[in-house]
Scaffold this motif. Structure first.
Motif, PDB file in Angstrom:
ATOM      1  N   LYS A  29       0.836  -1.207   0.000  1.00  0.00           N
ATOM      2  CA  LYS A  29       0.000   0.000   0.000  1.00  0.00           C
ATOM      3  C   LYS A  29       0.870   1.257   0.000  1.00  0.00           C
ATOM      4  O   LYS A  29       0.597   2.225  -0.718  1.00  0.00           O
ATOM      5  N   TYR A 108      -2.117   1.307  -8.242  1.00  0.00           N
ATOM      6  CA  TYR A 108      -3.081   0.719  -7.310  1.00  0.00           C
ATOM      7  C   TYR A 108      -2.783  -0.766  -7.108  1.00  0.00           C
ATOM      8  O   TYR A 108      -2.003  -1.374  -7.870  1.00  0.00           O
ATOM      9  N   LYS A 112      -7.442  -5.128  -5.688  1.00  0.00           N
ATOM     10  CA  LYS A 112      -8.561  -4.289  -5.241  1.00  0.00           C
ATOM     11  C   LYS A 112      -9.123  -3.400  -6.347  1.00  0.00           C
ATOM     12  O   LYS A 112     -10.202  -2.829  -6.186  1.00  0.00           O
ATOM     13  N   ARG A 116     -10.710   1.100  -5.308  1.00  0.00           N
ATOM     14  CA  ARG A 116     -10.479   0.704  -3.916  1.00  0.00           C
ATOM     15  C   ARG A 116      -9.012   0.478  -3.595  1.00  0.00           C
ATOM     16  O   ARG A 116      -8.632   0.451  -2.432  1.00  0.00           O
ATOM     17  N   THR A 118      -6.267   2.308  -4.815  1.00  0.00           N
ATOM     18  CA  THR A 118      -5.362   3.457  -4.978  1.00  0.00           C
ATOM     19  C   THR A 118      -5.097   4.091  -3.626  1.00  0.00           C
ATOM     20  O   THR A 118      -6.031   4.382  -2.872  1.00  0.00           O
ATOM     21  N   TYR A 119      -3.820   4.310  -3.324  1.00  0.00           N
ATOM     22  CA  TYR A 119      -3.431   4.879  -2.030  1.00  0.00           C
ATOM     23  C   TYR A 119      -2.574   6.117  -2.243  1.00  0.00           C
ATOM     24  O   TYR A 119      -1.886   6.266  -3.269  1.00  0.00           O
ATOM     25  N   ARG A 127      -3.036   6.305   3.115  1.00  0.00           N
ATOM     26  CA  ARG A 127      -4.504   6.279   3.166  1.00  0.00           C
ATOM     27  C   ARG A 127      -5.096   5.958   1.800  1.00  0.00           C
ATOM     28  O   ARG A 127      -4.499   6.295   0.767  1.00  0.00           O
ATOM     29  N   PRO A 128      -6.289   5.339   1.802  1.00  0.00           N
ATOM     30  CA  PRO A 128      -6.977   5.132   0.527  1.00  0.00           C
ATOM     31  C   PRO A 128      -7.320   6.478  -0.103  1.00  0.00           C
ATOM     32  O   PRO A 128      -7.712   7.420   0.590  1.00  0.00           O
TER      33      PRO A 128
END
Length: 516
Positions: A29, A108, A112, A116, A118-119, A127-128
């Motif tokens: 992430k 991403y 996901k 959903r 991508t951070y 964070r998302p």
């Protein structure tokens, strides 16, 4: 002994892991977030809270590096090529995963999906990304811009185009004081708007972009600017608040006039006159508001907020800084346009000057005013600038108008942000007062805010009609007539020639003439 930069603590660009997590997603992430931002490093073998160096078993280090490289390659979309290295600190082995800023954003987690998975990196946390942030990343990755995207909901014709061109030229003339520069302002045409991306050609049709909608106030879900005055230095208690709609150029002017109405005004001697001096540099106020409009993210549903506290003016613009932009670079005059079509339009209308010059000039003007250094803050998906008040060089409180009081009653701004209800503003003590008689202070002729505004315009163009003066000041003609009459009674100006072909003569030596 100088501390190793690698152990400077977690930040926007550094994260620590005491060991390689069993579930690779826990650090992938952050890899994605770094690639979507300015890059960064994940250091394995260091405790994040204590920065204690634990290290990685030297016998396993190469196998661990292979597993990290495979996890990054397998789980990220588009593919991210990791750069892994070994650092030896205090006799212990660390693995450093370097992630470079990506050029194919958004990145991403493949499992996901783009919405959903991508951070982004905010401060020292991963964070998302919110949906609007994903839209911004998509545009950036494809080298596209929100303001240049076609707005299908808008239908335009030749009359709409000509009207916008005429309105933009009118704003440009109103914001230009030098007659030589006025003469150089060219009329706008459809081709100018096409070249800037305000319009686009689609087959044999001319279509509107989002920029056209923003400049005409016709964009679906047209953004607004929120302004407020708070008691004290927090948002606990409102004194006054306004919300300004319309085209973005109208919003900028309305918000600017609102701030001028609410901040303190002092006096300085200029020749034989005493003129108004605002406690904050007015050009920087306008520039801050304009920059917020030009550089904000229009995918972000948030609103530009302008908040006035006892100690500061705070301007908050929705949207994180673009990749490659840092606060230090901004101080040095570096800029990267998020909305180039809007920037071209605002530069033509003289709302902003040279791109990138606003922040350096803000710091310089605050220094010249004797104010504390402004504060630039990148936080929680927004960008904020604080300009601090309480000027120690200009603020003699007995010389300042209290903008929240008019004849002892709280000021309520009218629909026109340049006016206040009730009577003309009076200062506490022996300050400005609108009256029919000349006011003297220490042997100097004293002018109030309205008289000074009119006089400054006449100095540059003494042949302007009352109607044109009113247009420049965004006033009603009756208000201009009132201040011209008080200036004539104070013998500061006189009319030479007829009302149609004459001009206003400024009597800079009026007081000496009276003594004669």
């Amino acid at each position: 002994m100088q501390k190793d930069p690698l152990l400077s603590g977690e930040s926007k660009n550094i994260e620590y892991k005491v060991q390689v997590p069993e579930h690779s997603e826990k650090y992938i992430k952050t890899v994605v977030a770094f690639a979507n931002g300015d890059g960064g490093q994940i250091v394995f073998g260091v405790e994040d809270e204590t920065l204690k160096i634990v290290g990685i078993d030297p016998d396993l280090v190469f196998g661990v590096m292979d597993s990290i490289a495979n996890a990054v390659s397998d789980h990220c979309e588009p593919k991210i090529i990791p750069d892994l290295s070994i650092r030896n600190i205090d006799g212990k082995c660390l693995i450093v995963l370097n992630v470079f800023p990506g050029t194919m954003r958004p990145y991403y987690l493949r499992s996901k999906g783009i919405l959903r998975g991508t951070y982004i990196r905010i401060g020292s946390t991963t964070r998302p990304a919110e949906p609007y942030m994903v839209k911004d990343l998509i545009l950036e990755g494809e080298n596209r811009y929100f303001d240049k995207e076609i707005c299908r909901e808008l239908i335009v014709n030749e009359e709409d185009i000509n009207q916008l061109c005429a309105q933009m030229k009118e704003v440009a003339l109103r914001n230009t004081w030098n007659e030589h520069e006025k003469a150089q302002i060219r009329p706008l045409t459809r081709n100018h708007l096409l070249s800037w991306g305000i319009l686009k050609e689609e087959g044999d049709q001319i279509v509107a972009t989002n920029a056209f909608g923003l400049l005409t106030g016709r964009l679906p879900e047209q953004p607004v600017i929120q302004c407020a005055v708070f008691k004290g230095n927090t948002r606990a208690y409102f004194i006054d608040r306004r919300e300004f709609a319309g085209s973005i150029q109208e919003q900028i002017e309305a918000a600017y006039q609102y701030v001028l109405l609410k901040i303190n005004v002092g006096m300085k001697v200029n020749g034989i006159y005493r003129e108004d001096v605002y406690e904050l540099p007015t050009q920087s106020i306008r520039e801050l508001i304009a920059n917020a409009v030009v550089h904000r993210s229009y995918n972000d549903p948030g609103k530009i907020q302008i908040a006035l506290y006892d100690d500061r003016l705070e301007v908050t613009s929705p949207g994180m800084l673009l990749n490659g932009i840092s606060i230090q670079k901004m101080k040095e005059g570096y800029t990267k346009l998020r909305n180039p079509a809007i920037a071209e339009a605002c530069a033509y209308m003289k709302i902003i000057e040279k791109w990138g010059s606003g922040i350096p000039r803000l710091f310089q003007e605050c220094k010249e005013y004797g104010l504390p250094e402004p504060e630039l803050i990148d936080f929680e998906g927004d960008f904020r600038v604080n300009m601090y008040r309480n000027n120690p060089l200009l603020m003699g409180r007995e010389q300042y108008i209290d903008p929240t009081q008019v004849n002892g009653n709280p000021t309520q701004a009218s629909g026109n942000p340049t006016q206040a209800s009730g009577n003309s503003t009076q200062a506490s003590g022996n300050s400005t007062q609108d009256s029919g008689n000349p006011t003297q202070a220490n042997g100097k002729r004293q002018l109030n805010a309205g008289e000074t505004a009119v006089l400054n315009i006449l100095r540059d163009n003494p042949s302007l009609s009352q109607k044109r003066i009113a247009e420049r000041l965004n006033w009603k003609v009756d208000r201009v007539k009132y201040y011209l009459n008080t200036l004539k009674r104070k013998k500061a100006v006189e009319r030479v020639g007829s009302s149609q072909k004459g001009f206003w003569k400024i009597n800079e030596r009026a007081e000496e003439g009276e003594k004669d």
